[in-house]
Design an enzyme around this catalytic site. Structure first.
Site, mmCIF file in Angstrom:
data_model
loop_
_atom_site.group_PDB
_atom_site.id
_atom_site.type_symbol
_atom_site.label_atom_id
_atom_site.label_comp_id
_atom_site.label_asym_id
_atom_site.label_seq_id
_atom_site.Cartn_x
_atom_site.Cartn_y
_atom_site.Cartn_z
ATOM 1 N N GLY A 138 -2.170 -9.500 12.368
ATOM 2 C CA GLY A 138 -2.684 -8.146 12.627
ATOM 3 C C GLY A 138 -3.456 -7.546 11.478
ATOM 4 O O GLY A 138 -3.344 -6.349 11.220
ATOM 5 N N THR A 139 -4.257 -8.361 10.804
ATOM 6 C CA THR A 139 -5.040 -7.805 9.697
ATOM 7 C C THR A 139 -6.472 -8.311 9.740
ATOM 8 O O THR A 139 -6.716 -9.479 10.045
ATOM 9 C CB THR A 139 -4.379 -8.080 8.325
ATOM 10 O OG1 THR A 139 -5.243 -7.594 7.289
ATOM 11 C CG2 THR A 139 -4.070 -9.545 8.100
ATOM 12 N N SER A 140 -7.411 -7.402 9.442
ATOM 13 C CA SER A 140 -8.829 -7.749 9.549
ATOM 14 C C SER A 140 -9.322 -8.530 8.339
ATOM 15 O O SER A 140 -10.443 -9.025 8.336
ATOM 16 C CB SER A 140 -9.660 -6.475 9.715
ATOM 17 O OG SER A 140 -9.421 -5.611 8.633
ATOM 18 N N HIS A 174 0.809 -1.219 0.000
ATOM 19 C CA HIS A 174 0.000 0.000 0.000
ATOM 20 C C HIS A 174 0.846 1.274 0.000
ATOM 21 O O HIS A 174 0.331 2.359 0.272
ATOM 22 C CB HIS A 174 -0.968 -0.009 1.198
ATOM 23 C CG HIS A 174 -2.045 -1.049 1.067
ATOM 24 N ND1 HIS A 174 -2.891 -1.405 2.082
ATOM 25 C CD2 HIS A 174 -2.407 -1.828 0.014
ATOM 26 C CE1 HIS A 174 -3.736 -2.350 1.674
ATOM 27 N NE2 HIS A 174 -3.445 -2.628 0.428
ATOM 28 N N ASN A 227 -3.789 -12.898 15.454
ATOM 29 C CA ASN A 227 -4.624 -11.689 15.515
ATOM 30 C C ASN A 227 -5.238 -11.554 16.903
ATOM 31 O O ASN A 227 -5.460 -12.544 17.593
ATOM 32 C CB ASN A 227 -5.739 -11.782 14.466
ATOM 33 C CG ASN A 227 -5.993 -10.460 13.772
ATOM 34 O OD1 ASN A 227 -5.096 -9.927 13.138
ATOM 35 N ND2 ASN A 227 -7.192 -9.931 13.895
ATOM 36 N N LEU A 228 -5.518 -10.303 17.260
ATOM 37 C CA LEU A 228 -6.112 -10.035 18.571
ATOM 38 C C LEU A 228 -7.530 -10.583 18.641
ATOM 39 O O LEU A 228 -7.927 -11.174 19.644
ATOM 40 C CB LEU A 228 -6.096 -8.523 18.803
ATOM 41 C CG LEU A 228 -6.349 -8.002 20.203
ATOM 42 C CD1 LEU A 228 -5.412 -8.632 21.210
ATOM 43 C CD2 LEU A 228 -6.190 -6.482 20.212
HETATM 44 P P1 OAD Z 1 -7.481 -3.099 10.342
HETATM 45 O O1 OAD Z 1 -7.505 -1.901 11.247
HETATM 46 O O2 OAD Z 1 -8.642 -3.331 9.452
HETATM 47 O O3 OAD Z 1 -7.322 -4.427 11.213
HETATM 48 C C1 OAD Z 1 -6.365 -4.560 12.224
HETATM 49 C C2 OAD Z 1 -6.528 -5.945 12.813
HETATM 50 O O4 OAD Z 1 -5.476 -6.124 13.759
HETATM 51 C C3 OAD Z 1 -7.845 -6.191 13.576
HETATM 52 O O5 OAD Z 1 -8.373 -7.438 13.154
HETATM 53 C C4 OAD Z 1 -7.415 -6.227 15.053
HETATM 54 O O6 OAD Z 1 -8.166 -7.185 15.800
HETATM 55 C C5 OAD Z 1 -5.990 -6.676 14.958
HETATM 56 N N1 OAD Z 1 -5.118 -6.199 16.028
HETATM 57 C C6 OAD Z 1 -5.162 -5.039 16.732
HETATM 58 N N2 OAD Z 1 -4.143 -4.950 17.591
HETATM 59 C C7 OAD Z 1 -3.417 -6.086 17.436
HETATM 60 C C8 OAD Z 1 -2.221 -6.592 18.022
HETATM 61 N N3 OAD Z 1 -1.552 -5.905 18.953
HETATM 62 N N4 OAD Z 1 -1.763 -7.787 17.603
HETATM 63 C C9 OAD Z 1 -2.424 -8.507 16.650
HETATM 64 N N5 OAD Z 1 -3.546 -8.078 16.065
HETATM 65 C C10 OAD Z 1 -4.034 -6.893 16.438
HETATM 66 O O7 OAD Z 1 -6.131 -3.020 9.515
HETATM 67 P P2 OAD Z 1 -5.697 -3.736 8.159
HETATM 68 O O8 OAD Z 1 -6.230 -5.126 8.082
HETATM 69 O O9 OAD Z 1 -4.237 -3.527 8.041
HETATM 70 O O10 OAD Z 1 -5.459 0.356 3.275
HETATM 71 O O11 OAD Z 1 -6.418 -2.850 7.091
HETATM 72 C C11 OAD Z 1 -6.180 -3.147 5.753
HETATM 73 C C12 OAD Z 1 -6.170 -1.902 4.921
HETATM 74 O O12 OAD Z 1 -7.387 -1.204 5.129
HETATM 75 C C13 OAD Z 1 -5.115 -0.889 5.290
HETATM 76 O O13 OAD Z 1 -3.856 -1.171 4.736
HETATM 77 C C14 OAD Z 1 -5.687 0.362 4.697
HETATM 78 C C15 OAD Z 1 -7.162 0.203 4.985
HETATM 79 O O14 OAD Z 1 -7.995 0.596 3.987
HETATM 80 C C16 OAD Z 1 -4.950 1.470 2.709
HETATM 81 O O15 OAD Z 1 -4.620 2.449 3.333
HETATM 82 C C17 OAD Z 1 -4.786 1.352 1.229
#
Ligand code: OAD
Length: 248
Positions: free
Chosen positions: A193-195, A114, A219-220
């Protein structure tokens, strides 16, 4: 806790998301309810939003630069840097994060799917992407020096893949090529760490499975696509990743 055994025949593809940087102090996307100062994130992270109000978009990214530049890699980033050091070319890290913390931790076999918060490119000509750590003062839109040299008025934009924009095909090709090589031996796919809601990153687990990978998720909370993984380790990546790998 289950551990991932990594032997001399194993290749590991890791996909990270915002959760991996949470313990470094960077807020995740879904936590912020998709809003920034009451603007929907799509407004400050899309080509249409930039065309309509580049001042607002640069204020948003300047704030993010300021915040991220104060953050340091955590134990999760460090564990992935250590794994790359042990595996060399048998390792690839694809990240959705733009904060640069994986680079700071020492990962070099890295695909920033990204983009990167600390790079800019011209919105009009082919200048950049170049490193740019500038926090622009409110009310200022940076001009493109290359355009200005030609008497034109190009402006810089953050080197980020915005909503509605395609990922760099070269990045996707690099991930696909790694998966093909990995499929010839033992292949481990780990997401952390990704949703799992933003494509194409969210689809990598299905592709990896189809190519015979053993699939892991750290993941959390269980995300919507948790069922796509064979192994789910629930916890904070900064705590789980440092003890997850058993390199033999
Ligand atoms: P999200 O904010 O959607 O998801 C973060 C995930 O990490 C959630 O499922 C949380 O439960 C989990 N989480 C939080 N804290 C944690 C920890 N300490 N350890 C493990 N897991 C944890 O973020 P992304 O999946 O990265 O795109 O979002 C994907 C994309 O959506 C981003 O890159 C962004 C956005 O649109 C762009 O900017 C192009």
């Amino acid at each position: 806790m289950e551990r991932i055994v990594v032997d001399g025949d194993t290749r590991v593809l890791v996909l990270t998301g915002a959760g991996v940087s949470a313990e470094s102090g960077i807020p995740t996307f879904r936590d912020a309810n998709g809003l920034w100062e009451n603007h929907p994130v799509e407004q400050v992270a899309s080509p249409g939003g930039f065309a309509a109000d580049p001042l607002l978009v640069w204020r948003f990214y300047s704030q993010r630069r300021e915040g991220a530049s104060r953050c340091r890699p955590n134990g999760g980033h460090e564990a992935l840097a250590k794994l790359e050091a042990a595996l060399g070319d048998r390792f690839l890290l694809a990240t959705q994060n733009v904060d640069g913390l994986h680079r700071d931790a020492g990962n070099t076999r890295l695909v920033e799917m990204h983009g990167n918060l600390f790079m800019s490119r011209c919105a009009m000509c082919d200048y950049g992407p170049e490193e740019d750590r500038t926090v622009y003062p409110a009310g200022e839109v940076p001009g493109c020096a290359a355009c200005h040299g030609r008497g034109e008025f190009g402006i810089l934009r953050p080197h980020i893949v915005w909503f509605g924009e395609a990922l760099d095909p070269a990045d996707l090709y690099r991930i696909e090529a790694f998966m093909r090589a990995a499929a010839r031996g033992r292949f481990v796919f780990l997401a952390a760490g990704t949703s799992g809601v933003v494509y194409p990153a969210a689809g990598l687990v299905d592709r990896a499975r189809a190519m015979g990978a053993e699939t892991w998720l750290v993941n959390l909370d269980p995300p919507d696509n948790v069922g796509a993984f064979e192994h789910f380790v629930r916890g904070r990546s900064g705590e789980v990743l440092p003890t997850l790998f058993d390199v033999v």
